[in-house]
Write a protein that holds these residues in place. Structure first.
Motif, PDB file in Angstrom:
ATOM      1  N   LEU A  26     -12.341 -10.464   7.566  1.00 19.23           N
ATOM      2  CA  LEU A  26     -11.168 -10.822   6.769  1.00 19.23           C
ATOM      3  C   LEU A  26     -10.502  -9.578   6.198  1.00 19.23           C
ATOM      4  O   LEU A  26      -9.275  -9.443   6.222  1.00 19.23           O
ATOM      5  N   LEU A  27     -11.300  -8.621   5.711  1.00 15.26           N
ATOM      6  CA  LEU A  27     -10.738  -7.385   5.169  1.00 15.26           C
ATOM      7  C   LEU A  27     -10.020  -6.594   6.257  1.00 15.26           C
ATOM      8  O   LEU A  27      -8.936  -6.041   6.035  1.00 15.26           O
ATOM      9  N   TRP A  28     -10.619  -6.530   7.436  1.00 13.15           N
ATOM     10  CA  TRP A  28     -10.016  -5.772   8.538  1.00 13.15           C
ATOM     11  C   TRP A  28      -8.671  -6.378   8.917  1.00 13.15           C
ATOM     12  O   TRP A  28      -7.686  -5.670   9.093  1.00 13.15           O
ATOM     13  N   HIS A  29      -8.618  -7.702   9.015  1.00  8.89           N
ATOM     14  CA  HIS A  29      -7.359  -8.356   9.362  1.00  8.89           C
ATOM     15  C   HIS A  29      -6.345  -8.267   8.233  1.00  8.89           C
ATOM     16  O   HIS A  29      -5.133  -8.225   8.485  1.00  8.89           O
ATOM     17  N   THR A  30      -6.809  -8.201   7.001  1.00  9.08           N
ATOM     18  CA  THR A  30      -5.900  -7.989   5.873  1.00  9.08           C
ATOM     19  C   THR A  30      -5.257  -6.613   5.987  1.00  9.08           C
ATOM     20  O   THR A  30      -4.045  -6.458   5.787  1.00  9.08           O
ATOM     21  N   ALA A  31      -6.043  -5.603   6.343  1.00  8.90           N
ATOM     22  CA  ALA A  31      -5.498  -4.260   6.535  1.00  8.90           C
ATOM     23  C   ALA A  31      -4.550  -4.227   7.725  1.00  8.90           C
ATOM     24  O   ALA A  31      -3.466  -3.637   7.659  1.00  8.90           O
ATOM     25  N   ARG A  32      -4.913  -4.891   8.821  1.00 10.38           N
ATOM     26  CA  ARG A  32      -4.050  -4.938  10.001  1.00 10.38           C
ATOM     27  C   ARG A  32      -2.730  -5.636   9.673  1.00 10.38           C
ATOM     28  O   ARG A  32      -1.684  -5.260  10.203  1.00 10.38           O
ATOM     29  N   ALA A  33      -2.787  -6.633   8.803  1.00 13.23           N
ATOM     30  CA  ALA A  33      -1.575  -7.371   8.442  1.00 13.23           C
ATOM     31  C   ALA A  33      -0.570  -6.489   7.706  1.00 13.23           C
ATOM     32  O   ALA A  33       0.607  -6.829   7.621  1.00 13.23           O
ATOM     33  N   GLN A  34      -1.018  -5.343   7.204  1.00 17.40           N
ATOM     34  CA  GLN A  34      -0.112  -4.413   6.532  1.00 17.40           C
ATOM     35  C   GLN A  34       0.510  -3.432   7.525  1.00 17.40           C
ATOM     36  O   GLN A  34       1.184  -2.491   7.137  1.00 17.40           O
ATOM     37  N   GLY A  35       0.248  -3.619   8.811  1.00 20.40           N
ATOM     38  CA  GLY A  35       0.866  -2.793   9.841  1.00 20.40           C
ATOM     39  C   GLY A  35       0.030  -1.611  10.290  1.00 20.40           C
ATOM     40  O   GLY A  35       0.539  -0.714  10.950  1.00 20.40           O
ATOM     41  N   LEU A  36      -1.247  -1.597   9.953  1.00 20.16           N
ATOM     42  CA  LEU A  36      -2.092  -0.469  10.328  1.00 20.16           C
ATOM     43  C   LEU A  36      -2.646  -0.642  11.734  1.00 20.16           C
ATOM     44  O   LEU A  36      -2.796  -1.753  12.221  1.00 20.16           O
ATOM     45  N   SER A  37      -2.988   0.476  12.361  1.00 13.41           N
ATOM     46  CA  SER A  37      -3.656   0.432  13.658  1.00 13.41           C
ATOM     47  C   SER A  37      -5.095  -0.028  13.448  1.00 13.41           C
ATOM     48  O   SER A  37      -5.595  -0.071  12.318  1.00 13.41           O
ATOM     49  N   ALA A  38      -5.774  -0.315  14.542  1.00 13.03           N
ATOM     50  CA  ALA A  38      -7.166  -0.761  14.451  1.00 13.03           C
ATOM     51  C   ALA A  38      -8.026   0.310  13.785  1.00 13.03           C
ATOM     52  O   ALA A  38      -8.842   0.015  12.919  1.00 13.03           O
ATOM     53  N   ALA A  39      -7.848   1.566  14.184  1.00  7.23           N
ATOM     54  CA  ALA A  39      -8.650   2.653  13.611  1.00  7.23           C
ATOM     55  C   ALA A  39      -8.344   2.841  12.126  1.00  7.23           C
ATOM     56  O   ALA A  39      -9.258   3.065  11.317  1.00  7.23           O
ATOM     57  N   GLN A  40      -7.071   2.762  11.755  1.00 13.45           N
ATOM     58  CA  GLN A  40      -6.704   2.892  10.343  1.00 13.45           C
ATOM     59  C   GLN A  40      -7.302   1.751   9.526  1.00 13.45           C
ATOM     60  O   GLN A  40      -7.772   1.959   8.409  1.00 13.45           O
ATOM     61  N   ALA A  41      -7.286   0.543  10.082  1.00 15.51           N
ATOM     62  CA  ALA A  41      -7.853  -0.610   9.370  1.00 15.51           C
ATOM     63  C   ALA A  41      -9.350  -0.417   9.161  1.00 15.51           C
ATOM     64  O   ALA A  41      -9.874  -0.731   8.092  1.00 15.51           O
ATOM     65  N   THR A  83      -8.402  -3.618  -0.539  1.00 13.10           N
ATOM     66  CA  THR A  83      -8.048  -3.392   0.870  1.00 13.10           C
ATOM     67  C   THR A  83      -6.542  -3.298   1.036  1.00 13.10           C
ATOM     68  O   THR A  83      -6.030  -2.402   1.712  1.00 13.10           O
ATOM     69  N   ARG A  84      -5.825  -4.230   0.422  1.00 14.43           N
ATOM     70  CA  ARG A  84      -4.366  -4.232   0.549  1.00 14.43           C
ATOM     71  C   ARG A  84      -3.757  -2.974  -0.050  1.00 14.43           C
ATOM     72  O   ARG A  84      -2.883  -2.344   0.557  1.00 14.43           O
ATOM     73  N   ARG A  85      -4.227  -2.562  -1.224  1.00  9.00           N
ATOM     74  CA  ARG A  85      -3.677  -1.346  -1.861  1.00  9.00           C
ATOM     75  C   ARG A  85      -3.965  -0.106  -1.034  1.00  9.00           C
ATOM     76  O   ARG A  85      -3.105   0.761  -0.873  1.00  9.00           O
ATOM     77  N   GLU A  86      -5.190  -0.007  -0.520  1.00 11.60           N
ATOM     78  CA  GLU A  86      -5.550   1.133   0.321  1.00 11.60           C
ATOM     79  C   GLU A  86      -4.712   1.134   1.607  1.00 11.60           C
ATOM     80  O   GLU A  86      -4.259   2.180   2.062  1.00 11.60           O
ATOM     81  N   ALA A  87      -4.493  -0.051   2.174  1.00  9.75           N
ATOM     82  CA  ALA A  87      -3.683  -0.163   3.387  1.00  9.75           C
ATOM     83  C   ALA A  87      -2.238   0.268   3.118  1.00  9.75           C
ATOM     84  O   ALA A  87      -1.624   0.947   3.941  1.00  9.75           O
ATOM     85  N   TRP A  88      -1.698  -0.118   1.976  1.00 10.31           N
ATOM     86  CA  TRP A  88      -0.344   0.293   1.628  1.00 10.31           C
ATOM     87  C   TRP A  88      -0.254   1.813   1.533  1.00 10.31           C
ATOM     88  O   TRP A  88       0.711   2.424   1.988  1.00 10.31           O
ATOM     89  N   ALA A  89      -1.257   2.426   0.916  1.00 11.43           N
ATOM     90  CA  ALA A  89      -1.253   3.889   0.772  1.00 11.43           C
ATOM     91  C   ALA A  89      -1.301   4.563   2.137  1.00 11.43           C
ATOM     92  O   ALA A  89      -0.562   5.523   2.387  1.00 11.43           O
ATOM     93  N   VAL A  90      -2.139   4.065   3.017  1.00  9.68           N
ATOM     94  CA  VAL A  90      -2.239   4.641   4.362  1.00  9.68           C
ATOM     95  C   VAL A  90      -0.935   4.423   5.115  1.00  9.68           C
ATOM     96  O   VAL A  90      -0.449   5.325   5.802  1.00  9.68           O
TER      97      VAL A  90
END
Length: 197
Positions: free
Chosen positions: A39-54, A86-93
């Motif tokens: 769920l966390l990985w897909h939450t990160a992916r939902a922010q537009g990150l690549s698989a490796a970034q997620a 996860t969402r905040r970290e994904a936004w920063a990345v």
């Protein structure tokens, strides 16, 4: 003690596992990681990150949880804490790599269904069907892709947590999911390759 696993939501499973971890049972962290990482990985992916970034974002989220575990006073809030972090970290990345093309083919956004034991002809048909499915999935609006990625992972989706992960009102999750699946079904039924596969 804990309720039976089949009747607990993901939030309850996470809370129980986190309580176990904080009570000195390290296996609780393993259970927490196993039950929520997808769920966390897909939450990160939902922010537009690549698989490796997620993957990096999720790893940083787990490190942050270990560092801040004592600050989470109510174990029932651990899943929301994980999703928010996860969402905040994904936004920063995402901000750091905004100029890069971070979109990848949808093929690696969902795990493939194992085909072990299939006859070669069955494996070819399944591969063709999956290719068509993901091609039409990729044509769905981004909001639909995000929602379907996240809810596909949970045996019993916790709509409050899904809404929090995607920034959507809880009441819109079910209707939006239905509309997205209807669009996907219509696209598949209109594809001659799907009808013959």
């Amino acid at each position: 003690m804990h309720a039976e696993g089949g009747t607990r939501s993901l939030a309850e499973l996470a809370a129980n596992a986190f309580s176990d971890y904080r009570d000195g049972r390290p296996e609780g962290m393993s259970e927490l990681v196993d039950s929520t990482t997808s769920l966390l990985w897909h939450t990160a992916r939902a922010q537009g990150l690549s698989a490796a970034q997620a993957e990096d974002v999720v790893q940083n989220t787990w490190l942050s949880l270990v560092q801040h575990a004592s600050g989470i006073t109510d174990p029932r809030g651990v899943l929301k804490w994980l999703l928010t972090t996860t969402r905040r970290e994904a936004w920063a990345v995402s901000k750091k790599s905004r100029r890069e093309d971070v979109r990848e083919d949808i093929g690696d956004a969902m795990p493939e269904v194992p085909t072990t034991g299939d006859e070669p002809a069955d494996a070819v048909v399944r591969s063709q069907e999956q290719g068509l499915l993901w091609r039409h999935f990729k044509d769905l609006p981004e909001r639909c892709q995000q929602l379907l990625r996240v809810i596909a992972l949970a045996e019993r989706p916790d709509y409050v947590q899904v809404a929090d992960a995607l920034g959507m009102p809880v009441g819109s999750i079910g209707p939006t999911r239905g509309r997205c699946l209807a669009k996907l079904k219509l696209a598949l039924l209109g594809d001659p390759g799907w009808a013959t596969s």
